[in-house]
Scaffold this motif. Structure first.
Motif, short mmCIF file in Angstrom:
data_model
loop_
_atom_site.label_atom_id
_atom_site.label_comp_id
_atom_site.label_asym_id
_atom_site.label_seq_id
_atom_site.Cartn_x
_atom_site.Cartn_y
_atom_site.Cartn_z
N LEU A 167 -3.26 -17.73 22.32
CA LEU A 167 -2.69 -17.97 23.65
C LEU A 167 -3.78 -18.45 24.61
CD1 LEU A 167 -0.22 -17.66 25.56
CD2 LEU A 167 -0.95 -15.30 25.93
N VAL A 168 -4.91 -17.78 24.60
CA VAL A 168 -5.99 -18.09 25.54
C VAL A 168 -6.55 -19.50 25.34
CG1 VAL A 168 -8.36 -17.44 26.19
CG2 VAL A 168 -6.62 -15.70 25.99
N VAL A 169 -6.56 -20.00 24.10
CA VAL A 169 -7.10 -21.35 23.87
C VAL A 169 -6.30 -22.42 24.60
CG1 VAL A 169 -8.20 -20.83 21.65
CG2 VAL A 169 -5.87 -21.69 21.68
N ASP A 170 -5.06 -22.12 24.98
CA ASP A 170 -4.25 -23.10 25.70
C ASP A 170 -4.16 -22.83 27.20
OD1 ASP A 170 -3.35 -24.97 23.69
OD2 ASP A 170 -2.34 -23.26 22.79
N GLU A 171 -4.89 -21.84 27.69
CA GLU A 171 -4.95 -21.59 29.13
C GLU A 171 -5.79 -22.69 29.78
OE1 GLU A 171 -4.23 -20.91 32.32
OE2 GLU A 171 -3.79 -18.88 31.67
N GLU A 172 -5.25 -23.31 30.81
CA GLU A 172 -5.96 -24.43 31.43
C GLU A 172 -6.69 -24.03 32.70
OE1 GLU A 172 -2.87 -27.30 31.92
OE2 GLU A 172 -2.77 -27.75 29.78
N ASP A 173 -6.22 -22.99 33.37
CA ASP A 173 -6.84 -22.60 34.64
C ASP A 173 -7.45 -21.21 34.51
OD1 ASP A 173 -7.60 -22.21 37.21
OD2 ASP A 173 -5.64 -22.58 38.12
N TYR A 174 -8.74 -21.16 34.21
CA TYR A 174 -9.40 -19.88 33.99
C TYR A 174 -9.64 -19.10 35.28
CZ TYR A 174 -10.06 -21.31 29.17
OH TYR A 174 -9.84 -21.70 27.88
N ASP A 175 -9.52 -19.75 36.44
CA ASP A 175 -9.68 -19.04 37.71
C ASP A 175 -8.48 -18.14 38.00
OD1 ASP A 175 -12.13 -20.22 38.19
OD2 ASP A 175 -11.23 -21.95 39.20
N TYR A 176 -7.31 -18.53 37.51
CA TYR A 176 -6.08 -17.77 37.76
C TYR A 176 -5.40 -17.38 36.45
CZ TYR A 176 -6.86 -19.68 42.41
OH TYR A 176 -7.43 -20.03 43.60
N ILE A 177 -6.19 -16.91 35.51
CA ILE A 177 -5.66 -16.57 34.20
C ILE A 177 -4.70 -15.39 34.29
CG2 ILE A 177 -7.54 -15.00 33.52
CD1 ILE A 177 -7.37 -16.40 30.72
N HIS A 178 -3.59 -15.48 33.57
CA HIS A 178 -2.59 -14.41 33.57
C HIS A 178 -3.10 -13.23 32.75
CE1 HIS A 178 -0.19 -18.03 34.35
NE2 HIS A 178 0.61 -17.22 35.01
N THR A 179 -2.58 -12.06 33.05
CA THR A 179 -2.87 -10.90 32.22
C THR A 179 -2.28 -11.14 30.84
OG1 THR A 179 -2.60 -9.54 34.21
CG2 THR A 179 -2.63 -8.38 32.11
N LEU A 180 -3.02 -10.77 29.82
CA LEU A 180 -2.52 -10.96 28.46
C LEU A 180 -1.32 -10.05 28.21
CD1 LEU A 180 -5.93 -11.17 26.62
CD2 LEU A 180 -4.30 -13.02 26.88
N PRO A 181 -0.36 -10.48 27.41
CA PRO A 181 0.83 -9.65 27.14
C PRO A 181 0.43 -8.34 26.45
CG PRO A 181 1.12 -11.87 26.27
CD PRO A 181 -0.29 -11.77 26.72
N ASN A 182 1.15 -7.26 26.79
CA ASN A 182 0.92 -5.97 26.14
C ASN A 182 1.64 -5.99 24.79
OD1 ASN A 182 0.73 -3.35 25.31
ND2 ASN A 182 1.63 -2.45 27.14
N LEU A 183 0.86 -5.89 23.71
CA LEU A 183 1.44 -5.98 22.38
C LEU A 183 1.60 -4.61 21.71
CD1 LEU A 183 -0.53 -9.09 21.06
CD2 LEU A 183 1.75 -9.01 22.06
N ASP A 184 1.36 -3.53 22.45
CA ASP A 184 1.40 -2.19 21.84
C ASP A 184 2.76 -1.84 21.26
OD1 ASP A 184 -1.24 -1.81 22.37
OD2 ASP A 184 -0.92 -0.60 24.18
N PHE A 185 3.83 -2.38 21.82
CA PHE A 185 5.16 -2.09 21.30
C PHE A 185 5.78 -3.32 20.61
CE2 PHE A 185 4.44 0.92 24.73
CZ PHE A 185 4.64 2.11 24.04
N LYS A 186 4.93 -4.29 20.32
CA LYS A 186 5.38 -5.50 19.63
C LYS A 186 4.80 -5.56 18.22
CE LYS A 186 6.76 -8.72 21.80
NZ LYS A 186 8.13 -9.16 21.72
#
Length: 200
Positions: A167-186
């Motif tokens: 997912l992170v390799v396709d993030e284009e704006d590192y200044d406003y990066i989203h919180t990574l999804p919580n995968l604990d229940f996935k």
């Protein structure tokens, strides 16, 4: 490369333990083939009005279609016209899809499915003029579509890490990066043959 983590994980396990634990690295071409076939079969059963050949074209050659469409070149007009006409139901079928790998290991199949779903949805997004980024499509897939269970807690952590990295390799704006999804229940540790989750 998130793909490398699968090979690293397999190599961390002693040769004589691999068979007992069922730990084998599945080569990318096999993952690719199985994921595409599964996706084609799902879309054929979900979108009865779209011919199977057109769905196969979307899934197997979506990246080529998108490239040609963006350059205003024609592809196979019959297939493309059918995909354009049914873009909304095809996209809805992909968006609502739920996939669970009951022996997820280091996450080769969820990663493969995410790649195939994202590729197909990029084409449909283009026809629907939604203009979502690859990052958004991958994030939605991780949050809404992919699930996995494995006995090995180490495998679970590597599967999560591979999903986050992809997912992170396709993030284009590192200044406003989203919180990574919580995968604990996935992506969870457990025995998918005998364990229960909320009584299921």
């Amino acid at each position: 490369d998130p793909e490398m983590l699968g090979k690293v994980f397999e190599n961390l396990i002693e040769e004589n333990e691999r068979k007992g634990k069922g730990t084998y690295y599945t080569p990318r071409p096999i993952v690719h083939y199985i994921c595409q076939e599964s996706l084609v079969n799902h879309l054929v059963s979900s979108c009865l009005e779209v011919p199977k050949e057109d769905i196969e074209t979307l899934v197997r050659e979506g990246d080529v279609i998108l490239e040609l469409e963006k350059e205003a070149l024609s592809y196979d007009s019959a297939s493309v016209d059918s995909i354009k006409k049914h873009a909304k139901p095809l996209d809805d079928a992909l968006k609502s899809l739920k996939i669970c790998d009951p022996a997820v290991g280091s996450g080769a199949f969820p990663l493969g499915m995410m790649s195939e779903i994202t590729k197909a949805r990029q084409v449909l997004d283009f026809y629907l003029s939604k203009n979502k980024s690859i990052y958004e499509l991958k994030r939605q897939c991780i949050q809404e579509t992919l699930y996995g269970v494995d006995l090995d807690p180490g495998a679970i952590e590597i599967a999560k890490l591979r999903l986050w990295l992809s997912l992170v390799v396709d993030e284009e704006d590192y200044d406003y990066i989203h919180t990574l999804p919580n995968l604990d229940f996935k992506i969870m540790q457990g025995n998918s043959l005998i364990d229960k989750f909320y009584g299921i």
